[in-house]
Motif scaffolding. Structure first.
Motif, PDB file in Angstrom:
ATOM      1  N   PRO A   6      76.089  99.688  64.099  1.00 36.84           N
ATOM      2  CA  PRO A   6      77.167 100.590  64.493  1.00 36.84           C
ATOM      3  C   PRO A   6      77.510 100.390  65.964  1.00 36.84           C
ATOM      4  O   PRO A   6      76.660  99.993  66.757  1.00 36.84           O
ATOM      5  CB  PRO A   6      76.581 101.982  64.269  1.00 36.84           C
ATOM      6  CG  PRO A   6      75.361 101.796  63.468  1.00 36.84           C
ATOM      7  CD  PRO A   6      74.901 100.390  63.695  1.00 36.84           C
TER       8      PRO A   6
ATOM      9  N   GLY B 212      79.815 102.817  67.847  1.00 36.83           N
ATOM     10  CA  GLY B 212      80.086 104.050  68.560  1.00 36.83           C
ATOM     11  C   GLY B 212      79.024 105.094  68.303  1.00 36.83           C
ATOM     12  O   GLY B 212      78.166 104.932  67.429  1.00 36.83           O
TER      13      GLY B 212
ATOM     14  N   VAL C 260      79.182 108.089  66.907  1.00 40.57           N
ATOM     15  CA  VAL C 260      79.202 108.716  65.577  1.00 40.57           C
ATOM     16  C   VAL C 260      78.644 107.746  64.546  1.00 40.57           C
ATOM     17  O   VAL C 260      77.822 108.129  63.707  1.00 40.57           O
ATOM     18  CB  VAL C 260      80.615 109.200  65.199  1.00 40.57           C
ATOM     19  CG1 VAL C 260      80.630 109.777  63.791  1.00 40.57           C
ATOM     20  CG2 VAL C 260      81.112 110.250  66.206  1.00 40.57           C
ATOM     21  N   ALA C 261      79.048 106.494  64.616  1.00 41.03           N
ATOM     22  CA  ALA C 261      78.516 105.482  63.700  1.00 41.03           C
ATOM     23  C   ALA C 261      77.001 105.349  63.863  1.00 41.03           C
ATOM     24  O   ALA C 261      76.268 105.246  62.872  1.00 41.03           O
ATOM     25  CB  ALA C 261      79.198 104.137  63.945  1.00 41.03           C
TER      26      ALA C 261
ATOM     27  N   ASP D 116      83.427 101.440  60.751  1.00 46.35           N
ATOM     28  CA  ASP D 116      84.413 102.373  61.307  1.00 46.35           C
ATOM     29  C   ASP D 116      85.804 101.923  60.878  1.00 46.35           C
ATOM     30  O   ASP D 116      86.301 100.891  61.321  1.00 46.35           O
ATOM     31  CB  ASP D 116      84.288 102.403  62.826  1.00 46.35           C
ATOM     32  CG  ASP D 116      85.186 103.435  63.479  1.00 46.35           C
ATOM     33  OD1 ASP D 116      86.022 104.055  62.792  1.00 46.35           O
ATOM     34  OD2 ASP D 116      85.052 103.628  64.707  1.00 46.35           O
TER      35      ASP D 116
ATOM     36  N   SER E 207      88.525 103.841  61.290  1.00 45.45           N
ATOM     37  CA  SER E 207      89.451 104.762  61.953  1.00 45.45           C
ATOM     38  C   SER E 207      90.757 104.114  62.377  1.00 45.45           C
ATOM     39  O   SER E 207      91.824 104.728  62.254  1.00 45.45           O
ATOM     40  CB  SER E 207      88.776 105.402  63.165  1.00 45.45           C
ATOM     41  OG  SER E 207      87.607 106.080  62.772  1.00 45.45           O
TER      42      SER E 207
ATOM     43  N   GLU F 295      86.504 107.126  65.570  1.00 50.32           N
ATOM     44  CA  GLU F 295      85.331 107.435  64.751  1.00 50.32           C
ATOM     45  C   GLU F 295      85.537 108.656  63.855  1.00 50.32           C
ATOM     46  O   GLU F 295      84.742 109.569  63.842  1.00 50.32           O
ATOM     47  CB  GLU F 295      84.092 107.614  65.623  1.00 50.32           C
ATOM     48  CG  GLU F 295      83.635 106.330  66.289  1.00 50.32           C
ATOM     49  CD  GLU F 295      82.230 106.441  66.795  1.00 50.32           C
ATOM     50  OE1 GLU F 295      81.343 105.854  66.158  1.00 50.32           O
ATOM     51  OE2 GLU F 295      82.033 107.131  67.815  1.00 50.32           O
ATOM     52  N   SER F 296      86.606 108.630  63.090  1.00 46.99           N
ATOM     53  CA  SER F 296      86.901 109.740  62.180  1.00 46.99           C
ATOM     54  C   SER F 296      86.865 109.316  60.712  1.00 46.99           C
ATOM     55  O   SER F 296      86.731 110.157  59.836  1.00 46.99           O
ATOM     56  CB  SER F 296      88.271 110.334  62.502  1.00 46.99           C
ATOM     57  OG  SER F 296      89.272 109.329  62.418  1.00 46.99           O
TER      58      SER F 296
ATOM     59  N   PHE G 163      85.128 106.433  57.970  1.00 44.06           N
ATOM     60  CA  PHE G 163      84.070 105.441  57.827  1.00 44.06           C
ATOM     61  C   PHE G 163      83.908 105.000  56.381  1.00 44.06           C
ATOM     62  O   PHE G 163      84.224 105.744  55.446  1.00 44.06           O
ATOM     63  CB  PHE G 163      82.715 106.016  58.280  1.00 44.06           C
ATOM     64  CG  PHE G 163      82.614 106.227  59.753  1.00 44.06           C
ATOM     65  CD1 PHE G 163      82.159 105.215  60.585  1.00 44.06           C
ATOM     66  CD2 PHE G 163      82.976 107.434  60.321  1.00 44.06           C
ATOM     67  CE1 PHE G 163      82.066 105.403  61.943  1.00 44.06           C
ATOM     68  CE2 PHE G 163      82.888 107.632  61.686  1.00 44.06           C
ATOM     69  CZ  PHE G 163      82.432 106.617  62.508  1.00 44.06           C
TER      70      PHE G 163
ATOM     71  N   VAL H 153      83.522 113.910  61.116  1.00 40.07           N
ATOM     72  CA  VAL H 153      84.046 112.826  60.274  1.00 40.07           C
ATOM     73  C   VAL H 153      85.057 113.389  59.284  1.00 40.07           C
ATOM     74  O   VAL H 153      84.759 114.324  58.543  1.00 40.07           O
ATOM     75  CB  VAL H 153      82.897 112.104  59.536  1.00 40.07           C
ATOM     76  CG1 VAL H 153      83.439 111.072  58.567  1.00 40.07           C
ATOM     77  CG2 VAL H 153      81.951 111.456  60.550  1.00 40.07           C
TER      78      VAL H 153
END
Length: 95
Positions: free
Chosen positions: A5, A7, A9-10, A30, A32, A46-47, A49, A82
């Motif tokens: 990953p 970022g 969030v990832a 990701d 996004s 990162e919204s 995935f 997410v």
């Protein structure tokens, strides 16, 4: 094979899934950028995935049960950060 990953969030998705399901294979992708300008797009990124995961925990379970296990492991992120998660969940003997 593991995709690293990039970022925060990832990275958190990877950590949570490793702790909950001990996958043999895990890719956190990701998506996004593909959703820029669409509903649910977060300008921070990162919204959206895709998670491709192979784990013994999925053996003998139906697709919906596998998805529930992933969703449970990521519940806080799915609620707060997410917007969309695509899941490809396999048992080790499914290739």
């Amino acid at each position: 094979m593991t995709q690293t990953p990039t970022g925060p969030v990832a990275t958190q998705i990877e950590q949570l899934l490793r702790a909950a399901l001990a996958p043999e294979r895990l890719a956190v992708i990701d998506d996004s950028i593909k959703h820029r300008g669409h509903a649910g797009h977060d300008p921070r990124g990162e919204s959206h995935f895709t998670v491709e995961i192979t784990a013994k925990a999925f053996a003998g379970k139906a697709r919906v049960q596998r998805h529930r296990l992933v969703n449970q492991a990521l519940a806080d992120l799915l609620r707060d950060r997410v917007h969309a998660l695509a899941i490809v969940a396999r048992a080790p003997d499914e290739g």
